[in-house]
Design an enzyme around this catalytic site. Structure first.
Site, mmCIF file in Angstrom:
data_model
loop_
_atom_site.group_PDB
_atom_site.id
_atom_site.type_symbol
_atom_site.label_atom_id
_atom_site.label_comp_id
_atom_site.label_asym_id
_atom_site.label_seq_id
_atom_site.Cartn_x
_atom_site.Cartn_y
_atom_site.Cartn_z
ATOM 1 N N CYS A 122 105.569 143.499 -1.193
ATOM 2 C CA CYS A 122 104.436 143.582 -2.122
ATOM 3 C C CYS A 122 104.843 143.539 -3.596
ATOM 4 C CB CYS A 122 103.620 144.843 -1.851
ATOM 5 S SG CYS A 122 103.106 145.000 -0.127
ATOM 6 N N HIS A 264 98.977 146.352 -7.372
ATOM 7 C CA HIS A 264 99.016 145.824 -6.009
ATOM 8 C C HIS A 264 97.816 146.351 -5.238
ATOM 9 C CE1 HIS A 264 100.089 144.845 -1.994
ATOM 10 N NE2 HIS A 264 100.432 146.083 -1.655
ATOM 11 N N ASN A 294 95.097 143.707 2.036
ATOM 12 C CA ASN A 294 96.445 143.710 1.468
ATOM 13 C C ASN A 294 97.104 142.365 1.754
ATOM 14 O OD1 ASN A 294 99.156 144.077 0.846
ATOM 15 N ND2 ASN A 294 99.305 146.087 1.788
#
Length: 347
Positions: A122, A264, A294
């Site tokens: 990420c 994020h 995500n």
């Protein structure tokens, strides 16, 4: 100092983003995998309402190529002008060659342009952004392309409702060019090694025939462990970057010093808690987790693209953007960088 005498620094001048073409609201995802969950429970735990998956046969390089083409178009730049492409991905097309080299070929970049992948999950897009920026500053490298592309749906374990609800597919791309009057990009990093927090175990051991088992190719995560890392590391890495950029205020960020906060997109509750702690006002927060889920390394460039298409980045001036992420490792990264889409065309 006149405009012509101002120093030039790397800034983001182009942005693009694409998502998988299969729309999956929570109820549809629950039905697809037969999960013991529901829309209300997923929203309460994660803030996620919806995500996109790709159709069978679509590869991360395809999504990355599409996002890259859009980024070049918004930058007003031809692919032949690029001197490097760095792709952040934790779901590459294959182990070799790199996904970056495949996009390099599809875009028909010049032979002298470098191509490499970054594996920081990420945080990957920020690692790639830092690497490209550093080369531009240190070596005078020309325009660069950073791509975050992920197809995480292939790593979903249908038997694990804790992780199956989280992930989406997509790609985001950013063009970096030297822009007169742009401020020097600033980055900060923290690493707290923890292999068991989140992982995909498939690797060389499997290829060599020493290990086997389908579960090793699935994403495995200890949610509480990951959250503890995130809530401990993200504020610290954010404040470290803010201090280096000279935009800290008390125990947070001077809200007048930034135009957008792009974290994020993993969990809405985590995003809001972090933004509250840092003192970032609501109007400057970017939230896409509710509709994207995500998307790992694609998350931050997709968030920036969402801000662009919704008119939150003025094309006639430099915007200061604060980005922060934490990924498998655990590795936390923060960046403060200027953005002006098409900005290199307006010195």
């Amino acid at each position: 100092m006149s405009v012509s005498e101002q120093v030039s620094y790397p800034a983001i001048t182009g942005i693009g983003g694409v998502l998988g073409d299969v729309s999956l609201p929570n109820d549809a995802l629950v039905a697809k995998y037969g999960l013991d969950s529901n829309d209300k429970a997923i929203r309460a735990r994660t803030g996620i309402e919806h995500r996109y998956h790709v159709r069978e046969g679509v590869l991360p390089s395809y999504l990355g190529m599409a996002a890259a083409s859009m980024a070049l178009e918004t930058a007003g730049l031809d692919a032949a002008s690029l001197e490097e492409i760095i792709v952040a991905t934790s779901s590459p097309d294959q182990l070799l060659p790199s996904t970056a080299s495949k996009i390099h070929g599809d875009l028909m970049l010049p032979e002298t342009a470098g191509a490499s992948d970054v594996g920081a999950a990420c945080s990957g897009a920020l690692y790639a952004l830092e690497a490209a920026s550093a080369k531009m500053i240190a070596f005078g490298q020309g325009p660069s392309l950073v791509v975050g592309t992920e197809i995480l749906s292939t790593g979903i374990n249908p038997a694990d409702r804790r992780t199956a609800i989280l992930f989406g597919d997509g790609a985001g791309a950013m063009v970096l060019q030297s822009v007169t009057g742009a401020r020097r990009p600033v980055f900060a990093t923290l690493t707290s090694p923890d292999e068991e927090a989140i992982n995909v175990k498939f690797g060389i051991e499997d290829l060599a025939g020493h290990k086997s088992g389908d579960d090793r190719r699935f994403i495995a995560m200890d949610g509480k462990r990951v959250l503890n890392h995130a809530m401990e590391m993200l504020p610290r890495v954010a404040l470290l970057a803010a201090e280096r950029a000279g935009i800290s205020k008390g125990q947070g960020i001077d809200p007048d010093s930034i135009d957008l906060f792009v974290p994020h997109q993993a969990n809405l509750n985590m995003i809001e808690s972090l933004a509250d702690y840092l003192g970032v006002p609501e109007v400057k927060r970017v939230r896409t987790v509710t509709t994207h889920g995500n998307t790992s390394s694609a998350s931050i460039p997709l968030g920036l693209y969402d801000a662009y298409v919704n008119g939150r980045l003025a094309p006639d001036r430099l915007s200061r953007v604060f980005m922060v992420a934490i990924g498998a490792g655990m590795v936390a990264k923060a960046a403060v960088i200027d953005v002006q889409i098409g900005g290199a065309q307006r010195p």
